[in-house]
Design an enzyme around this catalytic site. Structure first.
Site, PDB file in Angstrom:
ATOM      1  N   ASP A  79      -4.055   9.092  -2.888  1.00 39.56           N
ATOM      2  CA  ASP A  79      -2.942   8.195  -3.209  1.00 39.56           C
ATOM      3  C   ASP A  79      -2.835   8.064  -4.729  1.00 39.56           C
ATOM      4  O   ASP A  79      -3.816   7.735  -5.394  1.00 39.56           O
ATOM      5  CB  ASP A  79      -3.192   6.826  -2.577  1.00 39.56           C
ATOM      6  CG  ASP A  79      -1.982   5.903  -2.628  1.00 39.56           C
ATOM      7  OD1 ASP A  79      -1.360   5.793  -3.705  1.00 39.56           O
ATOM      8  OD2 ASP A  79      -1.680   5.277  -1.611  1.00 39.56           O
TER       9      ASP A  79
ATOM     10  N   SER B  13       1.174  -1.236  -0.559  1.00 39.32           N
ATOM     11  CA  SER B  13       0.907  -1.253  -1.992  1.00 39.32           C
ATOM     12  C   SER B  13       0.633  -2.686  -2.465  1.00 39.32           C
ATOM     13  O   SER B  13      -0.280  -3.328  -1.981  1.00 39.32           O
ATOM     14  CB  SER B  13       2.087  -0.606  -2.723  1.00 39.32           C
ATOM     15  OG  SER B  13       1.767  -0.298  -4.048  1.00 39.32           O
TER      16      SER B  13
ATOM     17  N   HIS C 215       1.621   8.129  -1.341  1.00 41.05           N
ATOM     18  CA  HIS C 215       1.370   6.691  -1.452  1.00 41.05           C
ATOM     19  C   HIS C 215       1.628   6.020  -0.112  1.00 41.05           C
ATOM     20  O   HIS C 215       2.744   6.076   0.402  1.00 41.05           O
ATOM     21  CB  HIS C 215       2.288   6.113  -2.531  1.00 41.05           C
ATOM     22  CG  HIS C 215       2.042   4.665  -2.830  1.00 41.05           C
ATOM     23  ND1 HIS C 215       0.784   4.108  -2.862  1.00 41.05           N
ATOM     24  CD2 HIS C 215       2.901   3.655  -3.114  1.00 41.05           C
ATOM     25  CE1 HIS C 215       0.878   2.816  -3.163  1.00 41.05           C
ATOM     26  NE2 HIS C 215       2.154   2.528  -3.305  1.00 41.05           N
TER      27      HIS C 215
END
Length: 510
Positions: free
Chosen positions: A452, A224, A480
């Site tokens: 995602d 991320s 995710h």
């Protein structure tokens, strides 16, 4: 469901969602990059030459230490330092030791040490842990590393309940006042570190850590926001790039406004995937029909708890629209949380908001004693420093609302207003949106998941295209990030890269 997994995927790798977050970060002051290993400036030599003193962490198998870094890289001789907390789990063998593998869970604001001890140091593939020292750190401003602090527990409780979808001038004024109070709290409690928690500064700390650990090259897995941190490192220090995996990638060329709008669409995509699945389940509280019908029923639920919050088991925190929305968003990070979300929604629609409140608390990293980790404080501090604010004031939000509501009929209004927080930040942004090329770096693997919610797939496509040596690895799935989440195809490709240095073929899909 596995609550630790939810915390791993929702709480510690948040990107730009939620009440506090204005959009993930990019950039920082311009720094010339070269493919050759960067010479260490004289003023930084004492930092690069320091020796870490390892001690027991209190967690079996792990060691901890503290590294000093200059508070201000523009004035490293000032004597003002920040302490960077570091942890490691040494390679278990057998096999050739490949050096250190630095991991970062994202955020910004996620504790790398917490992630290492709870997951990466024990949950990464055994072959990887056998040949690498597993290492992480809490970036500056985070957790154990000169943390940013903003509000007390009770103040944060009130903040998380503020209506994010204001219906009238009074509610708008209350939301603006909440953002101003939050910013004022950060300034009063964290004035010293607040101007110095940018992604660029954290990336420079990473290079110092690489050297202190004795590694010629940086091997790294970032999730991320951790992909932005890794890409920033590669752009600053391309000659020091080893094997970099950027999973659930950010697009550093997107402005804060565009990032927020993109991510709003990402949550809509994830919700529609959940809605399709929910409609097939016997226990779906949102009924049958297509995603539009399911979405309409969720919106109606949000309207009801906005008008009349339901009991949650905590008299000071009934479940209103703000906490309910956060609870739903938290569960969308990982499809394994969908059964828990169905159960929590069923109970909330029947007048018991405890389940959705628990999901919201996991997102905010709120402890049972009412204390909060500093995740959300650091998150805002980094985001607001890394880019100019998405909006200058409420009128700018009004102008953008149609585009946000188009991106997500369910979450658009709330996420648009959430993007206002940096407008009142006490420190001016030092970074801007820009592509990161990392010219001359070794091959870098960029991983994107097609559905995602937090880092939309097109961001991974964009980052892989920007990086001169970027290779895109695609996971056709939900949730995710992709590594370590159940795809043998993804895990095999990444493990081969980490262990043998062989990136996947261009365009590989799993």
């Amino acid at each position: 469901m596995d609550t630790s997994r939810l915390l791993r995927t929702a709480g510690t790798v948040i990107a730009a969602a939620g009440l506090l977050v204005s959009g993930c970060t990019t950039g920082g002051p311009e720094v010339a990059a070269s493919a050759e290993p960067t010479a260490v400036p004289d003023a930084l030599r004492p930092y690069y030459g320091q020796k870490l003193s390892w001690r027991d962490c209190g967690v079996p198998g792990f060691q901890c230490s503290t590294m000093k870094a200059p508070l201000d890289y523009a004035d490293p001789g000032s004597g003002q330092d920040v302490e960077i907390a570091v942890a490691r789990k040494q390679a278990t063998g057998p096999g050739k030791r490949l050096g250190s593998l630095l991991v970062n869970p994202g955020g910004p604001g996620g504790s790398g040490i917490g992630y290492l001890q709870a997951y990466a140091g024990i949950g990464y593939p055994a072959a990887v842990r056998a040949q690498y020292d597993m290492v992480s750190f809490d970036p500056r401003g985070v957790a154990r590393s000169s943390p940013v602090e903003c509000l007390t527990g009770p103040e944060m409780d009130r903040f998380t309940q503020v209506d994010q979808t204001p219906d009238d001038p009074a509610e708008r004024a209350k939301l603006v006042a909440a953002f101003k109070e939050f910013a004022k709290g950060c300034e009063s409690r964290s004035k010293r570190v607040l101007p110095h928690v940018s992604t660029v500064e954290a990336a420079r700390d990473m290079d110092m850590l690489r050297a202190v650990l004795g590694d010629e090259k940086l091997n790294y897995v970032g999730a991320s926001y951790g992909t932005l941190l890794g890409a920033t490192y590669a752009d600053l220090f391309p000659g020091h790039v080893g094997r970099l995996v950027l999973d659930g990638a950010m697009d550093p060329s997107r402005s804060a406004l565009d990032l927020n709008r993109d991510q709003t669409a990402g949550f809509e995509t994830a919700f529609r995937s959940f809605a399709k699945d929910c409609a097939k389940q016997a226990d779906c509280p949102l009924g049958r029909g297509g995603p539009d019908e399911v979405a309409q029923r969720l919106k109606e639920f949000f309207r009801k708890v906005d008008a009349q919050p339901v009991p949650s088991g905590d008299p000071a925190r009934p479940l209103g629209e703000a906490l309910a929305t956060t609870g739903v968003i938290a569960a969308l990070y990982d499809e394994s949380a969908w059964p828990q979300l169905r159960e929590a929604l069923t109970a909330a629609m029947d007048g018991d908001g405890a389940g959705l409140l628990a999901l919201a608390d996991s997102y905010y990293e709120r402890g049972a004693d009412g204390s909060y980790a500093n995740l959300m404080y650091a998150n805002a501090a980094v985001n607001c420093l890394d880019q100019p604010p998405a909006f200058s004031g409420p009128e700018a939000v009004d102008a953008a609302l149609p585009s946000f509501e188009k991106a997500s009929p369910v979450f658009g209004t709330g996420l648009a207003w959430a993007s206002l927080n940096c407008a009142y930040w006490p420190v001016k942004a030092t970074g801007t949106a820009k592509p990161l090329k990392a010219a001359g770096a070794a091959p870098i693997v960029v991983v994107g998941t097609t559905r995602d919610p937090a880092t939309p797939y097109q961001w991974a496509q964009a980052l892989a295209g920007q990086l001169d040596s970027g290779t895109l690895l695609t996971y056709d799935g939900d949730g995710h990030t992709a590594y370590g989440r159940g795809s043998d195809c993804i895990d095999t490709a990444i493990n081969r890269y980490l262990l043998e240095g062989l990136p996947p073929a261009a365009g590989k899909r799993c």
